[in-house]
Design a protein around this motif. Structure first.
Motif, PDB file in Angstrom:
ATOM      1  N   ILE A   1      -9.830   2.154  -6.504  1.00 32.41           N
ATOM      2  CA  ILE A   1      -8.860   2.036  -6.337  1.00 32.41           C
ATOM      3  C   ILE A   1      -8.677   2.137  -5.006  1.00 32.41           C
ATOM      4  CG2 ILE A   1      -6.210   3.166  -6.543  1.00 32.41           C
ATOM      5  CD1 ILE A   1      -7.091   3.356  -9.629  1.00 32.41           C
ATOM      6  N   ASP A   2      -8.840   3.371  -4.246  1.00 23.79           N
ATOM      7  CA  ASP A   2      -8.894   3.588  -3.002  1.00 23.79           C
ATOM      8  C   ASP A   2      -9.182   2.422  -2.082  1.00 23.79           C
ATOM      9  OD1 ASP A   2      -7.112   6.226  -3.247  1.00 23.79           O
ATOM     10  OD2 ASP A   2      -8.624   7.893  -3.104  1.00 23.79           O
ATOM     11  N   ASN A   3     -10.371   2.101  -2.079  1.00 19.42           N
ATOM     12  CA  ASN A   3     -11.327   1.547  -1.529  1.00 19.42           C
ATOM     13  C   ASN A   3     -10.356  -0.128  -1.804  1.00 19.42           C
ATOM     14  OD1 ASN A   3     -13.403   3.370  -0.789  1.00 19.42           O
ATOM     15  ND2 ASN A   3     -15.304   2.390  -2.546  1.00 19.42           N
ATOM     16  N   GLU A   4      -9.267  -0.478  -2.607  1.00 16.49           N
ATOM     17  CA  GLU A   4      -8.837  -1.829  -2.867  1.00 16.49           C
ATOM     18  C   GLU A   4      -7.847  -1.553  -1.897  1.00 16.49           C
ATOM     19  OE1 GLU A   4      -8.473  -5.520  -3.916  1.00 16.49           O
ATOM     20  OE2 GLU A   4      -9.904  -4.177  -4.033  1.00 16.49           O
ATOM     21  N   ILE A   5      -6.743  -0.095  -2.201  1.00 15.75           N
ATOM     22  CA  ILE A   5      -5.958  -0.012  -1.530  1.00 15.75           C
ATOM     23  C   ILE A   5      -5.880   0.290  -0.124  1.00 15.75           C
ATOM     24  CG2 ILE A   5      -4.166   1.297  -1.200  1.00 15.75           C
ATOM     25  CD1 ILE A   5      -3.928   2.005  -3.879  1.00 15.75           C
ATOM     26  N   ASN A   6      -7.421   0.448   0.739  1.00 18.98           N
ATOM     27  CA  ASN A   6      -7.180   0.521   2.127  1.00 18.98           C
ATOM     28  C   ASN A   6      -7.053  -0.955   2.506  1.00 18.98           C
ATOM     29  OD1 ASN A   6      -6.882   3.296   3.084  1.00 18.98           O
ATOM     30  ND2 ASN A   6      -8.452   3.797   1.699  1.00 18.98           N
ATOM     31  N   SER A   7      -8.515  -1.206   1.909  1.00 25.19           N
ATOM     32  CA  SER A   7      -8.248  -3.182   1.936  1.00 25.19           C
ATOM     33  C   SER A   7      -7.150  -3.434   2.159  1.00 25.19           C
ATOM     34  CB  SER A   7      -9.640  -3.619   1.241  1.00 25.19           C
ATOM     35  OG  SER A   7     -10.437  -4.629   1.382  1.00 25.19           O
ATOM     36  N   VAL A   8      -6.973  -3.966   1.854  1.00 27.34           N
ATOM     37  CA  VAL A   8      -5.774  -4.363   1.617  1.00 27.34           C
ATOM     38  C   VAL A   8      -4.337  -3.767   2.447  1.00 27.34           C
ATOM     39  CG1 VAL A   8      -3.366  -5.854   0.486  1.00 27.34           C
ATOM     40  CG2 VAL A   8      -5.322  -5.750  -0.654  1.00 27.34           C
TER      41      VAL A   8
ATOM     42  N   GLN B   1      10.589  -1.491 -13.457  1.00 24.41           N
ATOM     43  CA  GLN B   1      11.303  -0.615 -14.706  1.00 24.41           C
ATOM     44  C   GLN B   1       9.334   0.450 -14.737  1.00 24.41           C
ATOM     45  OE1 GLN B   1      11.471  -1.971 -18.582  1.00 24.41           O
ATOM     46  NE2 GLN B   1      11.740  -0.113 -19.378  1.00 24.41           N
ATOM     47  N   ASN B   2       9.465   2.040 -14.906  1.00 19.91           N
ATOM     48  CA  ASN B   2       8.637   2.193 -14.690  1.00 19.91           C
ATOM     49  C   ASN B   2       7.473   2.777 -13.686  1.00 19.91           C
ATOM     50  OD1 ASN B   2       9.443   3.878 -17.190  1.00 19.91           O
ATOM     51  ND2 ASN B   2       9.266   2.444 -18.192  1.00 19.91           N
ATOM     52  N   SER B   3       8.084   1.134 -12.852  1.00 23.74           N
ATOM     53  CA  SER B   3       7.162   0.805 -11.545  1.00 23.74           C
ATOM     54  C   SER B   3       6.863   2.557 -10.920  1.00 23.74           C
ATOM     55  CB  SER B   3       7.515   0.119 -10.562  1.00 23.74           C
ATOM     56  OG  SER B   3       8.183  -0.111 -10.146  1.00 23.74           O
ATOM     57  N   HIS B   4       7.718   3.150 -10.553  1.00 26.43           N
ATOM     58  CA  HIS B   4       7.605   4.610  -9.762  1.00 26.43           C
ATOM     59  C   HIS B   4       6.991   5.335 -10.455  1.00 26.43           C
ATOM     60  CE1 HIS B   4      11.024   4.973 -12.807  1.00 26.43           C
ATOM     61  NE2 HIS B   4      10.745   7.164 -12.918  1.00 26.43           N
ATOM     62  N   ASN B   5       6.471   5.290 -11.755  1.00 30.57           N
ATOM     63  CA  ASN B   5       5.506   5.906 -12.609  1.00 30.57           C
ATOM     64  C   ASN B   5       4.029   5.989 -12.646  1.00 30.57           C
ATOM     65  OD1 ASN B   5       7.485   8.363 -13.863  1.00 30.57           O
ATOM     66  ND2 ASN B   5       8.386   7.282 -14.856  1.00 30.57           N
ATOM     67  N   SER B   6       3.572   4.716 -11.791  1.00 38.48           N
ATOM     68  CA  SER B   6       2.509   4.441 -12.029  1.00 38.48           C
ATOM     69  C   SER B   6       1.166   4.937 -11.084  1.00 38.48           C
ATOM     70  CB  SER B   6       2.616   2.654 -11.434  1.00 38.48           C
ATOM     71  OG  SER B   6       1.381   2.665 -10.611  1.00 38.48           O
ATOM     72  N   PRO B   7       0.353   5.189 -11.997  1.00 38.96           N
ATOM     73  CA  PRO B   7      -0.266   5.961 -11.037  1.00 38.96           C
ATOM     74  C   PRO B   7      -1.321   4.985  -9.703  1.00 38.96           C
ATOM     75  CG  PRO B   7      -1.343   5.691 -12.700  1.00 38.96           C
ATOM     76  CD  PRO B   7       0.088   4.937 -12.451  1.00 38.96           C
ATOM     77  N   TRP B   8      -1.547   4.147  -9.606  1.00 40.50           N
ATOM     78  CA  TRP B   8      -1.804   2.239  -8.083  1.00 40.50           C
ATOM     79  C   TRP B   8      -0.604   2.820  -7.295  1.00 40.50           C
ATOM     80  CZ3 TRP B   8      -4.661  -1.644  -7.514  1.00 40.50           C
ATOM     81  CH2 TRP B   8      -5.900  -1.939  -8.038  1.00 40.50           C
ATOM     82  N   ILE B   9       0.784   2.989  -7.897  1.00 44.99           N
ATOM     83  CA  ILE B   9       1.656   3.104  -6.649  1.00 44.99           C
ATOM     84  C   ILE B   9       1.747   4.485  -6.528  1.00 44.99           C
ATOM     85  CG2 ILE B   9       4.761   3.109  -5.978  1.00 44.99           C
ATOM     86  CD1 ILE B   9       4.349   0.362  -8.262  1.00 44.99           C
ATOM     87  N   LYS B  10       1.820   5.546  -6.927  1.00 45.56           N
ATOM     88  CA  LYS B  10       1.289   7.005  -6.254  1.00 45.56           C
ATOM     89  C   LYS B  10       0.810   7.004  -5.149  1.00 45.56           C
ATOM     90  CE  LYS B  10       0.759  11.856  -6.849  1.00 45.56           C
ATOM     91  NZ  LYS B  10       1.047  12.663  -7.575  1.00 45.56           N
ATOM     92  N   ARG B  11      -0.637   6.213  -5.133  1.00 45.00           N
ATOM     93  CA  ARG B  11      -1.267   6.277  -4.339  1.00 45.00           C
ATOM     94  C   ARG B  11      -1.025   4.972  -2.891  1.00 45.00           C
ATOM     95  NH1 ARG B  11      -4.647   9.332  -1.670  1.00 45.00           N
ATOM     96  NH2 ARG B  11      -6.545   8.310  -0.838  1.00 45.00           N
TER      97      ARG B  11
ATOM     98  N   ASP C   1       6.595  10.769  -3.815  1.00 44.47           N
ATOM     99  CA  ASP C   1       6.184  11.053  -2.734  1.00 44.47           C
ATOM    100  C   ASP C   1       7.049  10.256  -1.163  1.00 44.47           C
ATOM    101  OD1 ASP C   1       4.474  12.488  -3.610  1.00 44.47           O
ATOM    102  OD2 ASP C   1       2.773  11.470  -3.289  1.00 44.47           O
ATOM    103  N   LEU C   2       7.666   9.490  -1.650  1.00 50.73           N
ATOM    104  CA  LEU C   2       9.125   8.518  -0.886  1.00 50.73           C
ATOM    105  C   LEU C   2      10.294   9.618  -0.309  1.00 50.73           C
ATOM    106  CD1 LEU C   2       8.889   5.186  -1.742  1.00 50.73           C
ATOM    107  CD2 LEU C   2       7.514   6.096   0.404  1.00 50.73           C
TER     108      LEU C   2
END
Length: 130
Positions: free
Chosen positions: A50-57, A70-80, A107-108
């Motif tokens: 997940i980290d590698n994919e996000i970093n790459s993009v 709806q609920n996107s603020h709780n997503s672990p991907w979005i938090k990362r 975190d925002l």
């Protein structure tokens, strides 16, 4: 000079990508930059993938647009994505889809960000002024 703008959205909300792309096509050139997204679900491969994919993009991005629904603020991907965007010093714009009132990723709350309405005029103004 146009830069890449990382777009964070809940991965199961693929219609968001279509909506943002449609806004861009209908209003070509009003945003100085190109939207980029995570399009591959690598969550089954673990947190490093997940980290590698996000970093790459995120590579080459100078801004991040966090689309809250709806609920996107709780997503672990979005938090990362928030953590990585902050660590990379990206300028952040937050928008809520369909006039939703859901909270922003926690975190925002500890960084400077700009709020924009979910429409092309507000998004282009706020993304271009950063």
């Amino acid at each position: 000079m146009a830069k890449n703008i990382f777009v964070s959205y809940k991965f199961t909300d693929q219609e968001i990508v279509k909506a943002v792309s449609s806004m861009l096509q209908n209003n070509g050139g009003s945003i100085d930059g190109k939207f980029v997204y995570v399009t591959r679900d690598v969550s089954s491969q673990g947190e490093n993938a997940i980290d590698n994919e996000i970093n790459s993009v995120m590579e080459g991005c100078d801004k991040a647009l966090f689309i809250i629904g709806q609920n996107s603020h709780n997503s672990p991907w979005i938090k990362r994505e928030v953590q990585l965007a902050i660590s990379k010093g990206l300028k952040v714009v937050v928008t809520h889809i369909n006039d939703t009132n859901y909270g922003i990723p926690t975190d925002l709350n500890y960084t400077n960000y700009t709020s924009a309405q979910w429409n092309m005029n507000s998004l282009s103004y706020n993304l271009n002024k950063l």
